[in-house]
Design a protein around this motif. Structure first.
Motif, mmCIF file in Angstrom:
data_model
loop_
_atom_site.group_PDB
_atom_site.id
_atom_site.type_symbol
_atom_site.label_atom_id
_atom_site.label_comp_id
_atom_site.label_asym_id
_atom_site.label_seq_id
_atom_site.Cartn_x
_atom_site.Cartn_y
_atom_site.Cartn_z
ATOM 1 N N ARG A 83 -23.407 22.369 -28.064
ATOM 2 C CA ARG A 83 -23.152 23.698 -27.687
ATOM 3 C C ARG A 83 -24.027 24.294 -28.394
ATOM 4 N N THR A 84 -24.038 24.088 -29.975
ATOM 5 C CA THR A 84 -24.868 24.840 -30.806
ATOM 6 C C THR A 84 -26.301 24.858 -30.314
ATOM 7 N N ARG A 86 -27.639 24.706 -27.170
ATOM 8 C CA ARG A 86 -27.626 25.523 -26.071
ATOM 9 C C ARG A 86 -27.352 26.909 -26.255
ATOM 10 N N ASN A 87 -26.644 27.141 -27.337
ATOM 11 C CA ASN A 87 -26.463 28.637 -27.662
ATOM 12 C C ASN A 87 -27.821 29.339 -28.200
ATOM 13 N N ARG A 90 -30.466 30.085 -25.312
ATOM 14 C CA ARG A 90 -30.192 31.010 -24.516
ATOM 15 C C ARG A 90 -30.575 32.486 -25.086
#
Length: 90
Positions: A83-84, A86-87, A90
């Protein structure tokens, strides 16, 4: 902040959703299956003594995890890392 003591230092950060129970072997097995299926781990095997043997890549050393809670914690660490990452992209 109520209850805040500026001279006391926290050595750990509490989990955002603390577990109310210990993970079962079945729950750990489900997480192991997902991690391997999605190629976050090369392999994860439950040993007869209740430990989990995991391997990130075929040539990586085998890691020994002490029971279901350790495997579920590994799954949480991998989720956080994914998640880190991917963020950031973005």
């Amino acid at each position: 902040m109520p209850g805040h003591h500026p001279l006391r230092r926290r050595t750990t950060i509490p989990a955002s959703h603390p577990r109310t129970r210990t993970p079962s072997t079945a729950e750990a097995g489900a997480w192991a299956e997902v991690l391997v299926r999605h190629q976050f781990l090369h392999g994860a095997v439950l040993a007869p003594n209740g430990q989990w043997l995991t391997q990130d890549r075929p040539e990586a050393p085998v890691r020994v995890l002490d029971g279901p809670a350790a495997l579920v914690e590994l799954a949480a660490e991998i989720q956080h890392r994914v998640r880190t990452t991917r963020n950031r992209t973005r």
